[in-house]
Design a protein around this motif. Sequence first.
Motif, mmCIF file in Angstrom:
data_model
loop_
_atom_site.group_PDB
_atom_site.id
_atom_site.type_symbol
_atom_site.label_atom_id
_atom_site.label_comp_id
_atom_site.label_asym_id
_atom_site.label_seq_id
_atom_site.Cartn_x
_atom_site.Cartn_y
_atom_site.Cartn_z
ATOM 1 N N ASN A 1 0.710 -1.257 -0.026
ATOM 2 C CA ASN A 1 0.019 0.002 0.229
ATOM 3 C C ASN A 1 1.070 1.231 0.102
ATOM 4 O O ASN A 1 0.510 2.348 -0.489
ATOM 5 N N LYS A 2 1.934 1.320 0.374
ATOM 6 C CA LYS A 2 2.814 2.068 0.605
ATOM 7 C C LYS A 2 3.439 2.804 -0.729
ATOM 8 O O LYS A 2 3.853 3.915 -1.103
ATOM 9 N N ILE A 3 3.852 1.762 -1.558
ATOM 10 C CA ILE A 3 4.430 2.017 -2.864
ATOM 11 C C ILE A 3 3.512 2.488 -3.859
ATOM 12 O O ILE A 3 2.254 2.307 -3.641
ATOM 13 N N SER A 4 3.933 3.213 -4.716
ATOM 14 C CA SER A 4 3.181 3.605 -5.849
ATOM 15 C C SER A 4 3.245 2.891 -7.086
ATOM 16 O O SER A 4 4.249 2.666 -7.645
ATOM 17 N N VAL A 5 2.023 2.252 -7.420
ATOM 18 C CA VAL A 5 2.060 1.199 -8.502
ATOM 19 C C VAL A 5 0.869 1.214 -9.223
ATOM 20 O O VAL A 5 -0.298 1.383 -8.921
ATOM 21 N N ASP A 6 0.933 1.419 -10.726
ATOM 22 C CA ASP A 6 -0.237 1.133 -11.555
ATOM 23 C C ASP A 6 -0.376 -0.164 -11.895
ATOM 24 O O ASP A 6 0.277 -0.753 -12.495
ATOM 25 N N TRP A 7 -1.333 -0.943 -11.263
ATOM 26 C CA TRP A 7 -1.777 -2.367 -11.315
ATOM 27 C C TRP A 7 -1.953 -2.652 -12.883
ATOM 28 O O TRP A 7 -1.750 -3.753 -13.199
ATOM 29 N N LYS A 8 -2.724 -1.734 -13.527
ATOM 30 C CA LYS A 8 -3.230 -2.206 -14.781
ATOM 31 C C LYS A 8 -1.807 -2.355 -15.631
ATOM 32 O O LYS A 8 -1.719 -3.186 -16.512
ATOM 33 N N GLU A 9 -0.930 -1.469 -15.579
ATOM 34 C CA GLU A 9 0.327 -1.450 -16.232
ATOM 35 C C GLU A 9 1.037 -2.734 -15.900
ATOM 36 O O GLU A 9 1.666 -3.483 -16.650
ATOM 37 N N GLN A 10 1.062 -3.252 -14.687
ATOM 38 C CA GLN A 10 1.674 -4.628 -14.217
ATOM 39 C C GLN A 10 0.933 -5.511 -14.997
ATOM 40 O O GLN A 10 1.734 -6.630 -15.477
ATOM 41 N N ALA A 11 -0.481 -5.663 -15.176
ATOM 42 C CA ALA A 11 -0.865 -6.615 -15.837
ATOM 43 C C ALA A 11 -0.559 -6.802 -17.216
ATOM 44 O O ALA A 11 -0.363 -7.654 -17.884
ATOM 45 N N VAL A 12 -0.391 -5.635 -17.996
ATOM 46 C CA VAL A 12 0.073 -5.515 -19.332
ATOM 47 C C VAL A 12 1.698 -6.054 -19.391
ATOM 48 O O VAL A 12 1.817 -6.859 -20.435
ATOM 49 N N ASN A 13 2.643 -5.758 -18.414
ATOM 50 C CA ASN A 13 3.600 -6.168 -18.381
ATOM 51 C C ASN A 13 3.983 -7.797 -18.330
ATOM 52 O O ASN A 13 4.487 -8.540 -18.912
ATOM 53 N N MET A 14 2.836 -8.142 -17.290
ATOM 54 C CA MET A 14 3.050 -9.619 -16.995
ATOM 55 C C MET A 14 2.262 -10.450 -18.366
ATOM 56 O O MET A 14 3.007 -11.516 -18.763
ATOM 57 N N ALA A 15 1.190 -9.857 -18.936
ATOM 58 C CA ALA A 15 0.798 -10.570 -20.240
ATOM 59 C C ALA A 15 1.923 -10.577 -21.324
ATOM 60 O O ALA A 15 2.135 -11.709 -22.121
ATOM 61 N N ASN A 16 2.789 -9.499 -21.495
ATOM 62 C CA ASN A 16 3.750 -9.655 -22.552
ATOM 63 C C ASN A 16 4.815 -10.705 -21.911
ATOM 64 O O ASN A 16 5.134 -11.349 -22.855
ATOM 65 N N ASP A 17 5.228 -10.500 -20.496
ATOM 66 C CA ASP A 17 6.153 -11.856 -20.243
ATOM 67 C C ASP A 17 5.639 -13.022 -20.607
ATOM 68 O O ASP A 17 6.403 -14.093 -20.957
ATOM 69 N N TYR A 18 4.374 -13.431 -20.337
ATOM 70 C CA TYR A 18 3.671 -14.749 -20.621
ATOM 71 C C TYR A 18 3.906 -15.117 -22.173
ATOM 72 O O TYR A 18 4.177 -16.163 -22.583
ATOM 73 N N LEU A 19 3.468 -14.130 -23.060
ATOM 74 C CA LEU A 19 3.566 -14.229 -24.680
ATOM 75 C C LEU A 19 4.972 -14.421 -25.144
ATOM 76 O O LEU A 19 5.267 -15.093 -25.953
ATOM 77 N N ASP A 20 5.921 -13.779 -24.375
ATOM 78 C CA ASP A 20 7.440 -14.137 -24.844
ATOM 79 C C ASP A 20 7.605 -15.652 -24.276
ATOM 80 O O ASP A 20 8.526 -15.891 -24.857
ATOM 81 N N TYR A 21 7.148 -16.124 -23.436
ATOM 82 C CA TYR A 21 7.443 -17.521 -22.881
ATOM 83 C C TYR A 21 6.734 -18.604 -23.927
ATOM 84 O O TYR A 21 7.260 -19.542 -24.135
ATOM 85 N N THR A 22 5.291 -18.305 -24.172
ATOM 86 C CA THR A 22 4.550 -19.227 -24.767
ATOM 87 C C THR A 22 3.195 -18.605 -25.486
ATOM 88 O O THR A 22 3.212 -17.372 -25.079
#
Length: 260
Positions: A209-230
């Motif tokens: 809760n203390k850190i500043s995070v854009d969770w939608k952007e995190q979802a985009v990054n993880m989606a790209n990571d998954y597509l890079d893998y499979t």
Amino acid sequence: MAALCMIALLTGCGSDDAAKVKQDNSVQQKETQKEAQKEPTQDELNEQLKKEAVPANFTEIDSYRIAKDTKLTAKGEVTSIEKDGALGVFTLTTTEGDGYGMYSITNFSSAEVSEGDNVEIWGVYSDKNNVGMPSITATIIEKAERKKGFQEENPVKKPEKQVTETLSQKNAVAMANDYLDYTAFSKSGLIEQLEYEGFSNEDATYAVNKISVDWKEQAVNMANDYLDYTSFSRSGLIEQLEYEGFSNEDAVYAVDQIGL
């Protein structure tokens, strides 16, 4: 002879009618006088007093510019009570212009007042009392809505308790930032990772809760990571992101952003 009798009879009838009319007029006059002498009710007297009373002016009364028996009205706060009950006496403090007025009120009404009450009174100016305060004999006293005091309208805000960050919380914040620099996480996924590293749920939640995070952007990054893998179908990638802790909204947003 018969004619004379008829004349006498008619004359007698005329006299009776005149007497009856006179009697009726007399009764009507008495009824009118009685109606005129009928005393007004208390409600009528009160209504008349309210119409005729003028606002009390402390400066004019103090300067003897208001005659005795003048009908007055005043509105203010009951600041002290000298005598309770019937024919009680209290001090009424009013706001007049840039100053204040103080009146000694003799209560001739059925109203009961207490210190702090806001009231409006109607009555007759008696004179100044033994301490020089204008006196009004009030036959009507009505309570007004109580005004809030200054403290009630301007409550003092208690300073917020400062939370001192513990060493464990500080370390959890640092590790959360390190993980986000390395890879993408959902909010719940990052809390679980910090708990896996040995932090309590309280400290892990505090850090995320203390850190500043854009969770939608995190979802985009993880989606790209998954597509890079499979490879994934659209629905399959959405389900995988939800499995990682992202909301359906964030997962759909991520898949839309990468064009799947």
